[in-house]
Design an enzyme around this catalytic site. Structure first.
Site, PDB file in Angstrom:
ATOM      1  N   ASN A  58       0.809  -1.223   0.000  1.00  0.00           N
ATOM      2  CA  ASN A  58       0.000   0.000   0.000  1.00  0.00           C
ATOM      3  C   ASN A  58       0.842   1.273   0.000  1.00  0.00           C
ATOM      4  O   ASN A  58       0.409   2.306   0.492  1.00  0.00           O
ATOM      5  CB  ASN A  58      -0.955   0.012   1.214  1.00  0.00           C
ATOM      6  CG  ASN A  58      -1.823  -1.217   1.270  1.00  0.00           C
ATOM      7  OD1 ASN A  58      -2.397  -1.623   0.256  1.00  0.00           O
ATOM      8  ND2 ASN A  58      -1.918  -1.840   2.431  1.00  0.00           N
ATOM      9  N   ARG A  59       2.031   1.153  -0.527  1.00  0.00           N
ATOM     10  CA  ARG A  59       2.954   2.283  -0.609  1.00  0.00           C
ATOM     11  C   ARG A  59       3.345   2.830   0.767  1.00  0.00           C
ATOM     12  O   ARG A  59       3.829   3.942   0.895  1.00  0.00           O
ATOM     13  CB  ARG A  59       2.361   3.411  -1.478  1.00  0.00           C
ATOM     14  CG  ARG A  59       3.405   4.361  -2.066  1.00  0.00           C
ATOM     15  CD  ARG A  59       2.786   5.540  -2.793  1.00  0.00           C
ATOM     16  NE  ARG A  59       3.782   6.553  -3.092  1.00  0.00           N
ATOM     17  CZ  ARG A  59       4.211   7.460  -2.236  1.00  0.00           C
ATOM     18  NH1 ARG A  59       3.724   7.496  -0.997  1.00  0.00           N
ATOM     19  NH2 ARG A  59       5.129   8.341  -2.594  1.00  0.00           N
TER      20      ARG A  59
END
Length: 219
Positions: A191-192
């Site tokens: 999710n970065r």
């Protein structure tokens, strides 16, 4: 070409600020060894960024050849574009990127030539034809009419220095050391929400010892 739909989810590791060593060199050695064990192709290949007096940055791949007690060492032609940049602005940045491990290491600091004796010792360890090739690249990045000219020069130098002879170390060739002042370890996460830990050299100690502070950066 549109790459806006191309992405990966990084999920192979994590980097906990509470469990990292006090010195970045310990973590640098650990990550490098893990990259070697994972059979990352040329894990010691790094992007080197320099910037000369013209304020125009240049970046290229060079090979790390040693991790010292204070920095990292690579070798090149002193009269190359990067050599000229370094002469005008003795600061540089290096980046290792290992997609297989979803990791990056970013190193910045001052840069200077190493001892000529050490450079000569490394030059003599190189394969014979690589030694010859160093003499062909003079000046490195200089214009050449065509490849045939390069190959002719290489053949002439091979004849001058046969395989059983010693190739002299060029005066225009040698090593540089980047003294690490900042080093960032980047571990990809889902999710970065990547982990980014930065070590910064702290020279405020009264006894002159080199200490390090750490901080976490937003991804």
């Amino acid at each position: 070409m549109d790459f806006t739909d191309q992405r990966l989810s990084y999920e192979k590791g994590q980097l906990d600020q509470q469990s990292i060593p006090t010195s970045p060199f310990e973590l640098l050695h650990t990550w490098m060894n893990e990259a070697i064990e994972a059979q990352v192709q040329e894990p010691y290949a790094m992007s080197l960024a320099t910037c000369g007096a013209d304020n125009k940055p240049g970046v290229r791949i060079v090979l790390l050849r040693e991790i010292t007690e204070k920095g990292i060492v690579f070798y090149t032609n002193y009269e190359s574009a990067k050599g000229q940049d370094i002469a005008e602005n003795p600061n540089a940045e290096a980046l290792f990127f290992w997609p297989k491990l979803e990791r990056q290491i970013r190193i910045s600091g001052s840069i200077a030539k190493i001892d000529t004796t050490k450079s000569a010792a490394y030059f003599q360890k190189r394969p014979h034809d690589s030694q010859v090739g160093a003499w062909v690249s003079q000046p490195q990045s200089g214009e050449v009419a065509n490849r045939a000219v390069m190959e002719q020069t290489f053949a002439q130098l091979q004849a001058k220095y046969p395989a059983d002879s010693k190739v002299p170390t060029p005066e225009f060739w040698g090593g540089y050391e980047i003294t690490i002042e900042n080093i960032e370890f980047w571990q990809g996460r889902a999710n970065r929400m990547h982990d980014r830990i930065v070590y910064t050299q702290d020279n405020s100690s009264a006894d002159g010892a080199v200490n390090w502070t750490t901080k976490r950066l937003l991804p």
